[in-house]
Write a protein that holds these residues in place. Structure first.
Motif, short mmCIF file in Angstrom:
data_model
loop_
_atom_site.label_atom_id
_atom_site.label_comp_id
_atom_site.label_asym_id
_atom_site.label_seq_id
_atom_site.Cartn_x
_atom_site.Cartn_y
_atom_site.Cartn_z
N ALA A 30 -30.51 20.37 9.32
CA ALA A 30 -31.50 19.97 8.27
C ALA A 30 -31.87 18.24 8.37
O ALA A 30 -32.88 18.02 8.15
CB ALA A 30 -31.09 20.43 7.02
N PHE A 31 -30.73 17.62 8.44
CA PHE A 31 -30.84 16.14 8.53
C PHE A 31 -31.94 15.69 9.94
O PHE A 31 -32.78 15.04 9.84
CB PHE A 31 -29.45 15.33 8.75
CG PHE A 31 -29.63 13.97 8.73
CD1 PHE A 31 -29.94 13.09 7.73
CD2 PHE A 31 -29.01 13.37 10.23
CE1 PHE A 31 -29.94 11.87 7.88
CE2 PHE A 31 -29.05 12.03 10.19
CZ PHE A 31 -29.54 11.38 9.03
N VAL A 32 -31.49 16.43 10.98
CA VAL A 32 -32.17 16.03 12.34
C VAL A 32 -33.73 16.34 12.13
O VAL A 32 -34.52 15.54 12.29
CB VAL A 32 -31.68 16.88 13.41
CG1 VAL A 32 -32.38 16.48 14.63
CG2 VAL A 32 -30.20 16.24 13.68
N ILE A 33 -33.84 17.41 11.34
CA ILE A 33 -35.31 17.94 11.26
C ILE A 33 -36.13 17.16 10.36
O ILE A 33 -37.12 16.82 10.57
CB ILE A 33 -35.28 19.55 10.57
CG1 ILE A 33 -34.76 20.35 11.76
CG2 ILE A 33 -36.75 19.81 10.01
CD1 ILE A 33 -34.54 21.96 11.45
N LEU A 34 -35.33 16.47 9.15
CA LEU A 34 -35.97 15.65 8.44
C LEU A 34 -36.45 14.60 9.16
O LEU A 34 -37.40 13.78 8.96
CB LEU A 34 -34.94 15.27 7.31
CG LEU A 34 -35.18 14.33 6.29
CD1 LEU A 34 -36.21 14.48 5.59
CD2 LEU A 34 -34.07 14.03 5.40
N THR A 54 -29.93 20.39 18.96
CA THR A 54 -30.51 21.59 19.91
C THR A 54 -31.43 22.57 19.21
O THR A 54 -32.43 22.84 19.49
CB THR A 54 -29.58 22.32 20.60
OG1 THR A 54 -28.60 21.57 21.56
CG2 THR A 54 -29.94 23.66 21.42
N CYS A 55 -31.00 22.71 17.91
CA CYS A 55 -31.52 23.56 16.89
C CYS A 55 -32.85 23.28 16.58
O CYS A 55 -34.07 23.52 16.48
CB CYS A 55 -30.86 24.07 15.96
SG CYS A 55 -29.42 25.01 16.32
N ALA A 56 -33.00 21.65 16.25
CA ALA A 56 -34.00 20.99 16.03
C ALA A 56 -35.20 21.09 17.04
O ALA A 56 -36.21 21.16 16.90
CB ALA A 56 -33.82 19.66 15.45
N ASP A 57 -34.55 20.75 18.24
CA ASP A 57 -35.65 20.64 19.55
C ASP A 57 -36.26 22.23 19.53
O ASP A 57 -37.55 22.37 19.76
CB ASP A 57 -34.91 20.54 20.79
CG ASP A 57 -35.76 20.64 21.95
OD1 ASP A 57 -36.40 19.76 22.11
OD2 ASP A 57 -35.48 21.63 22.96
#
Length: 334
Positions: free
Chosen positions: A36-40, A257-260
């Protein structure tokens, strides 16, 4: 507050913020909250939801992320809780929830406990977001992607697992380190089963626009070569064990990886990623299993699988992983 607003503004209409690329993360553990932090930070979505069965923890995590969002230019709506209706209308669902292994517990029993979580929540999540792409991260992600496919009712192209994408990044990093070049100059794939039995494809490695084996056919295999493919494979796999040994879990690399993957899906970019997908009908596989191959990803999920050439050894290993996962799938109930 309403009095102050009345003095400040003449209201013309009610603002309704439309969710164009909603992402739901199921699981508020280290991987879920880091994702969630990376997506943000990367401003991938304007609507991020975290679902957790632990109300107190999720309330704290959401508050922390909301306050953090003031440091990014395009602040998304961030919400969370145990209420599954918060996930309604998601374009991407990232499933990270899972149990920790109990001392003395066998592999299948742990998988079964994760299956029970999926049984309780995947059908409900799918019902609320019938057009979503579901990314399975929970270990073992290949087997649980199969479970999610059966439980969700989604077509196979809209179920993926994070698979060997992260192993592919590590593989490229190690090749770059050996050759003393920037990792951005290296391309290469690791396919098959996520974990110790993954298959690094040396034939896929390129430096710039040049195939490595075209430049040096002995690289990684010749007895005279100081760098062996087996060493690179061992180091690729060992990286995970080393991180877990040192800090008990892997979070940042999985989150990135998930954010990508989520970014590739919501932006409909048609980019190639090495993700776990249903491979029945490919490379002579006749069983319903999910294993990693290079795939084209967009808003519909997996739309194409790259036709890669495998040598006899690589093909044999892919079939061995297929049979291994198929046996595990037969041993779980859902």
């Amino acid at each position: 507050m309403s009095t102050i607003k009345t003095h400040l503004f003449n209201s013309l209409t009610q603002t309704k913020k439309e969710s164009r690329n909603k992402i739901t993360i199921f699981g508020a553990g280290t991987v879920g909250t880091t994702t969630a932090f990376v997506i943000l930070l990367q401003e991938i979505s304007n609507d991020v939801v975290i679902i957790s069965r632990n109300d107190d923890k999720i309330e704290g995590e959401v508050l922390d992320l909301v306050l953090t969002s003031h440091f990014v230019k395009n602040r998304p709506n961030i919400s969370g809780g145990a209420d599954l209706s918060l996930s309604t209308g998601s374009q991407v669902i990232i499933f990270t929830a899972g149990v920790k292994r109990i001392e003395g517990e066998n592999h299948v029993d742990k998988i079964q406990r994760n299956v029970e979580i999926m049984k309780a929540f995947v059908p409900k999540l799918a019902q609320r977001s019938p057009n979503a792409v579901l990314i399975v991260v929970t270990d073992p992600c290949d087997v649980l992607a199969y479970v999610a496919w059966k439980l969700s009712g989604y077509p196979k192209n809209r179920i993926i697992a994070s698979g060997t994408q992260i192993d592919s990044y590590r593989f490229r990093h190690l090749i770059a380190k050996v050759l003393d070049v920037g990792v951005e100059s290296i391309d290469g794939w690791v396919i098959g089963e996520q974990g110790s039995e993954c298959i690094p494809l040396l034939s896929s490695v390129s430096i710039g626009s040049f195939k490595l084996l075209d430049l040096d056919a002995s690289f990684g295999s010749s007895e005279s070569d100081s760098v062996k493919l087996s060493d690179i494979h061992e180091q690729t796999v060992q990286a995970s064990d080393d991180i877990i040994k040192l800090k008990n879990s892997i979070s940042w690399s999985i989150a990135l990886t998930c954010a990508d993957l989520a970014k590739t899906i919501v932006n409909d970019t048609n980019e190639i990623r090495v993700v776990s997908t249903m491979i029945k009908g490919l490379h002579g596989i006749t069983k319903e299993v999910f294993l990693s191959l290079p795939c084209v990803l967009n808003s519909s999920g997996v739309t194409k699988v790259v036709n890669i050439k495998l040598n006899d050894k690589e093909l044999k290993q892919l079939h061995m992983s297929t049979n291994f996962n198929d046996e595990i799938q037969k041993g779980i109930s859902f």
